[in-house]
Design a protein around this motif. Structure first.
Motif, short mmCIF file in Angstrom:
data_model
loop_
_atom_site.label_atom_id
_atom_site.label_comp_id
_atom_site.label_asym_id
_atom_site.label_seq_id
_atom_site.Cartn_x
_atom_site.Cartn_y
_atom_site.Cartn_z
N ASP A 433 0.83 -1.21 0.00
CA ASP A 433 0.00 0.00 0.00
C ASP A 433 0.86 1.26 0.00
OD1 ASP A 433 -2.14 -1.71 0.09
OD2 ASP A 433 -2.40 -1.56 2.26
N LEU A 434 1.94 1.23 0.78
CA LEU A 434 2.83 2.39 0.83
C LEU A 434 3.50 2.63 -0.52
CD1 LEU A 434 4.53 1.84 4.31
CD2 LEU A 434 2.66 3.38 3.75
N LEU A 435 3.90 1.55 -1.18
CA LEU A 435 4.50 1.70 -2.51
C LEU A 435 3.48 2.27 -3.50
CD1 LEU A 435 6.59 -1.59 -2.80
CD2 LEU A 435 7.42 0.71 -2.31
N MET A 436 2.24 1.82 -3.40
CA MET A 436 1.21 2.34 -4.29
C MET A 436 0.96 3.82 -4.05
SD MET A 436 -0.75 1.76 -6.79
CE MET A 436 -0.54 -0.02 -6.88
N VAL A 437 0.99 4.22 -2.77
CA VAL A 437 0.82 5.64 -2.45
C VAL A 437 1.95 6.48 -3.07
CG1 VAL A 437 0.83 7.32 -0.57
CG2 VAL A 437 -0.52 5.23 -0.36
N GLU A 438 3.17 5.97 -3.00
CA GLU A 438 4.29 6.70 -3.59
C GLU A 438 4.14 6.83 -5.11
OE1 GLU A 438 6.71 8.24 -2.12
OE2 GLU A 438 6.00 7.70 -0.12
N VAL A 439 3.66 5.76 -5.74
CA VAL A 439 3.46 5.82 -7.19
C VAL A 439 2.41 6.86 -7.54
CG1 VAL A 439 2.63 4.50 -9.18
CG2 VAL A 439 4.21 3.45 -7.55
N TRP A 440 1.32 6.89 -6.78
CA TRP A 440 0.26 7.87 -7.06
C TRP A 440 0.74 9.30 -6.80
CZ3 TRP A 440 -3.99 7.61 -9.77
CH2 TRP A 440 -4.57 6.38 -10.01
N LYS A 441 1.60 9.47 -5.81
CA LYS A 441 2.15 10.81 -5.57
C LYS A 441 2.94 11.30 -6.77
CE LYS A 441 2.51 10.81 -0.50
NZ LYS A 441 3.44 10.83 0.66
N GLU A 442 3.75 10.40 -7.34
CA GLU A 442 4.53 10.78 -8.50
C GLU A 442 3.63 11.08 -9.70
OE1 GLU A 442 7.70 11.34 -8.59
OE2 GLU A 442 8.04 10.78 -6.51
N LYS A 443 2.58 10.29 -9.86
CA LYS A 443 1.65 10.54 -10.98
C LYS A 443 0.94 11.88 -10.84
CE LYS A 443 0.63 5.76 -12.33
NZ LYS A 443 -0.43 4.75 -12.52
N VAL A 444 0.49 12.17 -9.60
CA VAL A 444 -0.22 13.43 -9.37
C VAL A 444 0.71 14.61 -9.59
CG1 VAL A 444 -1.39 14.82 -7.62
CG2 VAL A 444 -1.93 12.39 -7.84
N ALA A 445 1.95 14.50 -9.11
CA ALA A 445 2.90 15.60 -9.31
C ALA A 445 3.18 15.82 -10.81
CB ALA A 445 4.21 15.29 -8.57
N LEU A 446 3.32 14.74 -11.56
CA LEU A 446 3.54 14.87 -12.99
C LEU A 446 2.31 15.45 -13.68
CD1 LEU A 446 5.26 14.36 -15.50
CD2 LEU A 446 4.37 12.00 -15.55
N TYR A 447 1.12 15.06 -13.25
CA TYR A 447 -0.11 15.60 -13.83
C TYR A 447 -0.21 17.10 -13.62
CZ TYR A 447 -5.12 16.48 -14.38
OH TYR A 447 -6.33 16.99 -14.75
N LYS A 448 0.12 17.56 -12.40
CA LYS A 448 0.06 18.99 -12.11
C LYS A 448 1.05 19.77 -12.98
CE LYS A 448 -1.56 18.61 -7.33
NZ LYS A 448 -1.25 18.88 -5.90
N GLU A 449 2.23 19.21 -13.19
CA GLU A 449 3.22 19.90 -14.01
C GLU A 449 2.77 20.00 -15.47
OE1 GLU A 449 6.96 18.02 -13.62
OE2 GLU A 449 7.18 18.46 -11.48
N LEU A 450 2.09 18.99 -15.96
CA LEU A 450 1.68 18.99 -17.36
C LEU A 450 0.52 19.94 -17.62
CD1 LEU A 450 1.94 15.20 -18.27
CD2 LEU A 450 3.52 17.02 -18.90
N VAL A 451 -0.39 20.04 -16.67
CA VAL A 451 -1.58 20.87 -16.91
C VAL A 451 -1.41 22.29 -16.38
CG1 VAL A 451 -3.07 18.83 -16.83
CG2 VAL A 451 -2.68 20.14 -14.74
#
Length: 606
Positions: A433-451
Motif C-alpha cells: 500500500d505504501l508503494l502504491m501511495v508513492e506511485v500515485w504521488k509521482e503521478k499526481v505531481a507529474l499531472y500537475k506539471e503537465l496541466v
C-alpha cells in the motif's frame, strides 16, 4: 421439463451435478463427433471438399486430445513414487530448527488477525448469508484453531486434504484431517487403471481415493488445499520446501563434517620424549609402548578368572605421541601441540545457509542466522517479496474455503446465493500500500506539471491527455469524471447556501432557554426604580399598564413568549428538569420585595 427432471434428483445428485464435469463451471473436456452414417448431399464440389477437410481435421483433433489425456495419466502415475519420496524428506526436514521455524512463520503470517481479532473476513450483501457463513467457519469448522494448522500442513507438503462431514439439512457440520501421503487425486483424463484404484473409463469427474482404506470420495466430500507452483507435479501442489530439499541435505552433510573435524582436531596433543639410551632398535618399540601403557592404562586383575585386564585410565592422557630419543640432554621432554586453529572458518556453512534461505524465501534475520531486525514490526511489512509469498498462500487457501462455503450454502437451499459472498484473509503487509501511495504521488505531481499554465505560453498538455496517459483513464472514464466534478461543484455551492436555507437547527434550544435575555422583566439583583413623586396623583401609569413595568397580558388571556415570567431568574440549576418540582422557587423572594415597595410608597405618600 428440465426442472421436473432436477426435482426427481436427491440433494447429493444435484450437488454432484454442481461440482461435476457437466456443471456450470464448464469443466468437461471437449468432445469430437463424426457421424459416418450421414452423407453430405451437395452439388457443389468445393462445398464437399471443405466438409471433407473439416471432418478429417475433427478426427485429427480427437486423436490429439486422446494422446494428451493419456500423457496426463502417465505423468500422474510416474510422479506418484516421487511424491511419496518427497513426503519422507519433508518429515525429516521438520526436525531442522530453521525449516520448522519457516513453516511456523508461513502459518502465522498467513493468519494474521485483523483489528477485530478475526482470522477470516466474510463479506456479503445479505446479512443472513454472512451469519450462516460465520456460523460455519467459526463454530462448525473452528477456523481459529484449524486454519493455521491447515496452512502449515499445506506449506509443508504442498497439499492438505480435509474430509467434510455433510448433513442434507444442516450442511457442513464438521471436518477431519486426512493423511496426505495416503490420499490420491484422480483427475479427469485419468481414464485408466491408477496405481491403487480401478477407474471407470466413463467417470470423468474429479475423485479422491484413500489408498490404504480403499475408499473413494466425491469432489464435494474433500477440501483439497494445494499450492500450485510447478506444473510437473500436477494434479498435486508444490511444497514450499521443495526447492530446499537438495540444499537441506548438503547442509546436513556439511554440519556433520564440521562437527567431526572439530571433535578430532580441537583437543591439544602432547609429545613425550622417552629416553632409550643404547637400547637395541628391536626393543625400542616395545619399550615405548610399555611406557605409553603406564600413562594410559591400569592393570586390573579379575577376581573370578584371575586374568589381567588393561583397562582405560580415565585420568591418563589419551591420544598423545611417544617418541624415543637417545640423547639424554634432549630439551623439553614433553612438548604440546596446539589444536585446530581454523575453528572459526565456517564460510562453506554460511554459503549453504544462504542458499537455504533463498529457497525458503524468508529473510535471514528471522531464521536465526543474523541479528534480529524490525523493531517489532511485521515481517511482511519489512520485506515486500515475502509479502507476495504470503499473498500467494492466502489466495490458494481462500479458493478452497470458497468451495466449502458454496457446498454449505447449496445444502441449505441457497442455490441462488452461491456467489453472494466474499472471503478474505488479513494482508499482513502494508508495504504494498505504501508503494502504491508513492506511485500515485509521482503521478499526481507529474499531472500537475503537465496541466499547469506556463507564463506567456500554453500549458504542456491538456487535462484530457494527461488523464488518459498518466492515470490510464479511457474516454468514457474521462467523461464520467467531468460529470462527477460538475455534480460535486453543485453540491459545494449548495453547502455554501446552507445558512439561508436552514435558519435554525434547534440544537441549542436548551441553552437558549436558560440564557436568552427576556424583555420587559426586571433584572435579577437590581432594585425596582421608584415612581415619581405624586404617585397616582393624576399621572399616567407606567408603560405596560401596571407598576413594575410588567406588560399586560395578550388578548385572549395568553402570555406572549417574551412576556413569560421565569421564576428561577435564569439561574442554571444542577437538575435538568427545569420546569418540574425540583427547581428553586424564588417567588417568595419577589413577593417580599413587593411588600417592601408598598411600605416605601406609604411613607412617601405621608
Amino acid at each position: 421439463m428440465e426442472q421436473n427432471k432436477n426435482d426427481n434428483l436427491t440433494v447429493w445428485q444435484r450437488l454432484s451435478q454442481t461440482f461435476g464435469p457437466n456443471s456450470l463451471l464448464n469443466q468437461d473436456y471437449p468432445t469430437y463427433k463424426l457421424d459416418r452414417d450421414v452423407l453430405l448431399k451437395t452439388n457443389d464440389k468445393l462445398e464437399f471438399e471443405r466438409q471433407k477437410l473439416q471432418a478429417q481435421q475433427t478426427m485429427y483433433l480427437a486423436g490429439q486430445w486422446a494422446k494428451i489425456e493419456n500423457n496426463l495419466y502417465t505423468q500422474a502415475v510416474y510422479y506418484e513414487p516421487t511424491r511419496l519420496a518427497s513426503f519422507y524428506d519433508y518429515e525429516s526436514m521438520e526436525f531442522t530448527p530453521e525449516i520448522s521455524t519457516a513453516l511456523d512463520i508461513y502459518s502465522e503470517e498467513s493468519t494474521t488477525p485483523d483489528k477485530d481479532g478475526k482470522l477470516l473476513q466474510i463479506y456479503s450483501e445479505s446479512k443472513r448469508i454472512r451469519t450462516i457463513l460465520e456460523d460455519l467457519f467459526i463454530n462448525a469448522l473452528d477456523v481459529n484453531t484449524n486454519l493455521p494448522m491447515w496452512i502449515r500442513n499445506t506449506c509443508k507438503y504442498g497439499d492438505n486434504f480435509v474430509y467434510l462431514k455433510l448433513d442434507p439439512e444442516k450442511g457442513i457440520v464438521g471436518c477431519m484431517q486426512l493423511p496426505n501421503i495416503e490420499i490420491e487425486r484422480l483427475e479427469r483424463g485419468m481414464a485408466a487403471k491408477s496405481v491403487n484404484a480401478e477407474v471407470d473409463p466413463k467417470q470423468k469427474g474429479l475423485r479422491f481415493h484413500w489408498k490404504t482404506k480403499d475408499l473413494e470420495f466425491n469432489t464435494w466430500e474433500i477440501a483439497h488445499f494445494r499450492l500450485l507452483g510447478d506444473d510437473r507435479k500436477l494434479p498435486y501442489g508444490t511444497s514450499m520446501l521443495e526447492k530446499a530439499r537438495r540444499i537441506w541435505k548438503q547442509l546436513l552433510l556439511s554440519e556433520d563434517a564440521m562437527l567431526i573435524y572439530r571433535t578430532a582436531r580441537a583437543p591439544e596433543r602432547r609429545v613425550f620424549k622417552v629416553y632409550v639410551g643404547n637400547m637395541d632398535d628391536k626393543d625400542v618399540e616395545a619399550y615405548v609402548q610399555r611406557v605409553a601403557n603406564k600413562f594410559k592404562r591400569d592393570q586390573v586383575v579379575d577376581n573370578k578368572t584371575g586374568n589381567v585386564d588393561l583397562r582405560f585410565n580415565q585420568m591418563a592422557v589419551d591420544q598423545d605421541y611417544f617418541v624415543p630419543v637417545r640423547d639424554p640432554a634432549a630439551p623439553s621432554p614433553i612438548d604440546t601441540l596446539p589444536g585446530g586453529q581454523n575453528m572459526s572458518e565456517i564460510a562453506d556453512i554460511e554459503y549453504i545457509q544462504k542458499k537455504l534461505v533463498t529457497a525458503l524465501r524468508i529473510p535471514k534475520a528471522y531464521l536465526g542466522f543474523e541479528e534480529a531486525l524490525g523493531d517489532g514490526k511485521n515481517l511482511a511489512l519489512l520485506d515486500i517479496r515475502f509479502a507476495r509469498t504470503i499473498n500467494k498462500i492466502q489466495k490458494s487457501v481462500i479458493s478452497e474455503l470458497n468451495k466449502i462455503a458454496i457446498i454449505h450454502l447449496f445444502l441449505l437451499g441457497f442455490e441462488d446465493e452461491l456467489q453472494n459472498f466474499t472471503l478474505g484473509l488479513t494482508n499482513p503487509s502494508k508495504q504494498a500500500d505504501l508503494l502504491m501511495v508513492e506511485v500515485w504521488k509521482e503521478k499526481v505531481a507529474l499531472y500537475k506539471e503537465l496541466v499547469a499554465e506556463i507564463p506567456k505560453s500554453l500549458q504542456a498538455t491538456s487535462a484530457t491527455w494527461a488523464k488518459k496517459h498518466i492515470f490510464g483513464f479511457s474516454d468514457e472514464d474521462i467523461k464520467l469524471d467531468i460529470q462527477q466534478i460538475r455534480l460535486e461543484r453543485a453540491v459545494s455551492a449548495e453547502l455554501d447556501n446552507t445558512a439561508t436555507i436552514i435558519t435554525k437547527t434547534g440544537l441549542f434550544d436548551t441553552v437558549d432557554k436558560l440564557y436568552k435575555q427576556v424583555t420587559g422583566t426586571t433584572q435579577v439583583g437590581a432594585a425596582a426604580p421608584a415612581p415619581p413623586p405624586g404617585g397616582d396623583m393624576g399621572m399616567a401609569p407606567p408603560p405596560g399598564g401596571e407598576a413594575g413595568g410588567v406588560p399586560p397580558p395578550a388578548p385572549g388571556g395568553e402570555t406572549l413568549p417574551e412576556e413569560k415570567k421565569n421564576d428561577n431568574l435564569n439561574i442554571l440549576l444542577e437538575s435538568d428538569d427545569l420546569m418540574g418540582d425540583s427547581y428553586i422557587d424564588l417567588s417568595k423572594g419577589k413577593n417580599s420585595l413587593g411588600s417592601i415597595e408598598d411600605e416605601l410608597l406609604k411613607l412617601l405618600g405621608d
